[in-house]
Design a protein around this motif. Structure first.
Motif, short mmCIF file in Angstrom:
data_model
loop_
_atom_site.label_atom_id
_atom_site.label_comp_id
_atom_site.label_asym_id
_atom_site.label_seq_id
_atom_site.Cartn_x
_atom_site.Cartn_y
_atom_site.Cartn_z
N GLN A 192 0.85 -1.18 0.00
CA GLN A 192 0.00 0.00 0.00
C GLN A 192 0.89 1.24 0.00
N GLU B 168 -10.23 -3.86 6.23
CA GLU B 168 -11.68 -3.84 6.45
C GLU B 168 -12.42 -4.56 5.33
N SER B 169 -11.89 -4.48 4.10
CA SER B 169 -12.57 -5.12 2.96
C SER B 169 -12.64 -6.64 3.12
N THR C 289 -4.02 4.69 6.15
CA THR C 289 -5.45 4.74 5.82
C THR C 289 -5.78 3.66 4.80
N ASN C 290 -4.93 3.52 3.78
CA ASN C 290 -5.16 2.52 2.74
C ASN C 290 -5.03 1.10 3.29
N ASN D 37 -1.51 8.50 4.62
CA ASN D 37 -2.37 7.92 3.58
C ASN D 37 -2.16 6.41 3.46
N GLN E 291 -7.29 9.66 -1.63
CA GLN E 291 -8.56 9.18 -2.20
C GLN E 291 -8.76 9.66 -3.63
N LYS F 136 -5.77 0.18 6.35
CA LYS F 136 -7.01 -0.07 7.11
C LYS F 136 -8.17 -0.40 6.18
N LYS F 137 -8.26 0.28 5.04
CA LYS F 137 -9.33 0.00 4.07
C LYS F 137 -9.20 -1.40 3.48
#
Length: 132
Positions: free
Chosen positions: A39, A68-69, A61-62, A58, A44, A64-65
């Motif tokens: 990542q 979560e997916s 953040t990426n 960032n 965004q 974590k995304k």
């Protein structure tokens, strides 16, 4: 009975880790393994900030995304590889790291390279995770 959780330890026969990581992370049999592509610090809108710390923020953040997916949490992360093209501000990165991991640190490797996949990328963080 087999231990059905990811375990982490620092052997007493070794020096303590020099950072917030664990020397050994053990994954039980039959755990699902997840390997995420590295990542990067893209925001965004698909832009890369010039500032390293903004890219670090960032990147987390990426991460974590991505986690979560797949319904993953920080305790599922077993290995982290960090690649950077310039010196990391460790106070800043450690604060992002601690927000993600608290005290349940994965195994980790860090490397400095002359460049990553695109010239504007300053940091790339790859995660490996296991779900028991």
């Amino acid at each position: 009975m087999e231990n059905r959780k990811v375990t982490r330890k620092n052997p007493s026969s070794m020096p303590a880790p020099v950072g917030n990581y664990t020397h050994i992370t053990k994954i039980p049999r039959n755990a699902e393994l997840y390997v995420a592509s590295g990542q990067v610090g893209m925001d965004q809108n698909g832009q890369f900030p010039q500032n390293m710390n903004e890219q670090v923020s960032n990147t987390f953040t990426n991460i974590k995304k991505v986690m979560e997916s797949e319904g993953l949490r920080a305790e599922n992360i077993i290995k982290v590889n960090i690649w950077a093209t310039e010196i990391i501000d460790w106070d800043f990165l450690d604060s992002e790291w601690d927000h993600l991991f608290s005290n349940d640190y994965p195994a980790m490797t860090i490397g400095y390279l002359s460049e990553l996949g695109l010239p504007e990328i300053k940091i790339e963080i790859e995660i490996w995770a296991a779900k028991v």
